[in-house]
Design an enzyme around this catalytic site. Sequence first.
Site, PDB file in Angstrom:
ATOM      1  N   LYS A 115      -0.238   4.670  10.242  1.00 36.12           N
ATOM      2  CA  LYS A 115      -0.650   3.446   9.545  1.00 36.12           C
ATOM      3  C   LYS A 115       0.616   2.756   9.052  1.00 36.12           C
ATOM      4  O   LYS A 115       1.606   3.414   8.738  1.00 36.12           O
ATOM      5  CB  LYS A 115      -1.545   3.793   8.357  1.00 36.12           C
ATOM      6  CG  LYS A 115      -2.897   4.336   8.772  1.00 36.12           C
ATOM      7  CD  LYS A 115      -4.015   3.698   7.963  1.00 36.12           C
ATOM      8  CE  LYS A 115      -5.363   4.280   8.369  1.00 36.12           C
ATOM      9  NZ  LYS A 115      -6.067   4.899   7.256  1.00 36.12           N
TER      10      LYS A 115
ATOM     11  N   HIS B 169       3.310  -0.465   4.121  1.00 35.01           N
ATOM     12  CA  HIS B 169       3.323  -1.812   3.551  1.00 35.01           C
ATOM     13  C   HIS B 169       3.813  -1.824   2.111  1.00 35.01           C
ATOM     14  O   HIS B 169       4.178  -0.779   1.570  1.00 35.01           O
ATOM     15  CB  HIS B 169       1.950  -2.492   3.689  1.00 35.01           C
ATOM     16  CG  HIS B 169       0.824  -1.791   2.998  1.00 35.01           C
ATOM     17  ND1 HIS B 169       0.722  -1.738   1.634  1.00 35.01           N
ATOM     18  CD2 HIS B 169      -0.253  -1.122   3.491  1.00 35.01           C
ATOM     19  CE1 HIS B 169      -0.380  -1.071   1.323  1.00 35.01           C
ATOM     20  NE2 HIS B 169      -0.982  -0.676   2.432  1.00 35.01           N
TER      21      HIS B 169
ATOM     22  N   HIS C  34       2.921   0.886  -0.447  1.00 35.13           N
ATOM     23  CA  HIS C  34       3.508   2.228  -0.408  1.00 35.13           C
ATOM     24  C   HIS C  34       4.860   2.291  -1.101  1.00 35.13           C
ATOM     25  O   HIS C  34       5.369   3.355  -1.383  1.00 35.13           O
ATOM     26  CB  HIS C  34       3.685   2.684   1.038  1.00 35.13           C
ATOM     27  CG  HIS C  34       2.402   2.820   1.787  1.00 35.13           C
ATOM     28  ND1 HIS C  34       2.083   1.989   2.834  1.00 35.13           N
ATOM     29  CD2 HIS C  34       1.343   3.638   1.609  1.00 35.13           C
ATOM     30  CE1 HIS C  34       0.890   2.319   3.293  1.00 35.13           C
ATOM     31  NE2 HIS C  34       0.415   3.307   2.564  1.00 35.13           N
TER      32      HIS C  34
END
Length: 569
Positions: free
Chosen positions: A127, A130, A133
């Site tokens: 994933k 972005h 995080h």
Amino acid sequence: MNRFKEMASNALAQHVAELEPTAIMDMLETPPENHLGDYAFPCFRLAKARRKAPQKIAAEIAEAIVTPDMFEKVVNEGGYVNFYFDRKRLAEEIIRQVMTDGSKFGGSSIGAGKVICIDYSAPNIAKPFHVGHLRSTVIGNALYKIYAHLGYTCIGINHLGDWGTQFGKVIVAYRNWGNEQAIKDQPIQSLLDLYVKFHEETEKNPSLEDEARNWFTRMEKGDEEALSLWKWFSSETIKELEKIYALLGVKFDYYTGESFYNDKMEPVLQELSDKNLLQNSQGAKLIDLEDYGMPPCLVQKSDGSTLYATRDITAAIYRKNTFDFYKCLYLTDYSQKLHFAQWFKVIELMGYEWAGDLLHLPFGRVTHEGKRIQTRKGTVVLLEDVLKGAIDRVSEIIDEKNPLLENKEEIAVMVGVGAVIFNDLSNNRIKDISFSWDTAFSFEGETGPYVQYTHARAGSVLRKAAVDESMDPAGFNGTYLSDDISYQVIRKLEQYDDVIMDACYKNEPSILTRHIIDLAQAFNRFYHDHPVLTAEKEQRKARLMLVASVKQALEVGLTLLGIQAPEKM
RNA sequence: GCGCUCAUAGCUCAGCUGGAUAGAGUGCUUGACUACGAAUCAAGAGGUCGCAGGUUCGAAUCCUGCUGGGCGCACCA
């Protein structure tokens, strides 16, 4: 523990027998105004027991007290006992301290022999990484450095989300529509595309879900084909993640993700069962927490596979056995509060007295222009894009303001990345952050570049001063630094160790971030009002010492936050 | 519905676990580069600390209620 504050506190203890020395220390505060002194002790609470007016008590204490070393006078103002530093001596003492401590300034050894495990970053494999995080990563990293500065042994763990049904989905998608080269070129993006594609196709063909679950079961059972695909996805993703971590300057001691605990959960489930904590419910296994006002903690699904909580419980026990931690910190956003409260309680019910050493440190969520960031929708803001944008913007500013700078690219990275990190660490953890492209790249005021600029500017003065002149920490006269403006800078240095302790105690890096802004502000004021290089001999020497101390302190602060401090920018 | 959490200047936030006249940055208005880096500094305007009670010498801070936003509440992580 700030030793000057301790001196004031000890002096008070002689005259305030009814309070514990630590209580006196806690009550000591910094007055709101300069003219009220440097530390103040409020006497209101003593009034009732002593049957006297606070003013009178304060006056009596101020009269009787022996002015402690390093202080000039102790007087009362209203109901307060106010301590005034001997500015000359404080300046000499503090600067000597900074110069001798160097990069260890503000540190201590109170944590010696104690291990702190810090679980941070923990992105999901496959994933995108972005802006959301970023928080876990930079807060965890800053806490790591702050604890280490205080003598603790830190273990940084990246608990990667690398296990679970979603990998079955990705495997199915890869086998149907995947492309080896694409994954090698752009692992995260390609895997995400596959994940999205899977969900699109599932709408038409629901049997794909079963196929995915089947592949995950094969993973859990050790099927070679399933595992080799999974391993490959993981390693390609980690390679790409490491590029981002390198850019951020973040390191981990372990990359033990969820998969690491795959073969360690069975004994834990057995232990839960042996301790009579496990209940069967609709085919699943759980620990009932109704007595504690919480929903049950599910540790095994009805199909026999494990859950997030199972892996966290297992990981905590593993970490305790392996590292014998003093505290174990978990950095996640606050939506996981209940989850942590639940499994912490399970650890406690298992009889582990160290359950109280597990600490969830929740932080606020990042929204994009006020909207929730969702991977599947288009609202995702990739961290990589933010960092690149910041670096580009810094490059433009350098070209405009300092076109002759050497190592422009390198500096642009330090400043751009520093700005992004600093911004994330400048507010209370728990506050939500609204990301906006418009404001993300502003580098004036309370920003990382402001502090870095101040540091570089201090360095510039020192270079021009020709460093060969004596910088002997004992060879200057503190009287030259006792004016209000210089003194404000000294005080910010004096408070430094307390600030770092406080940031550590509260697990709140923003306390340090705020303080280095204050220090930089105080210094810039000093810088504007007090010429250094052209000052008369003794004064010049004293001011140079202050400049050198501030530069050192800023460098320490930035470093603890995980930000670089360039000499020029 | 229950639980958690947040609410302070136009905007973004501090406010040191109850203390002195609630502070910064940003934006706006204005001033300072032939003194060490103007990514800087200085000045001005800008507040019912969401609302209502309570606790006490004293509340932005603690308690209760309300309003509004966010999050969570058994087979996702």
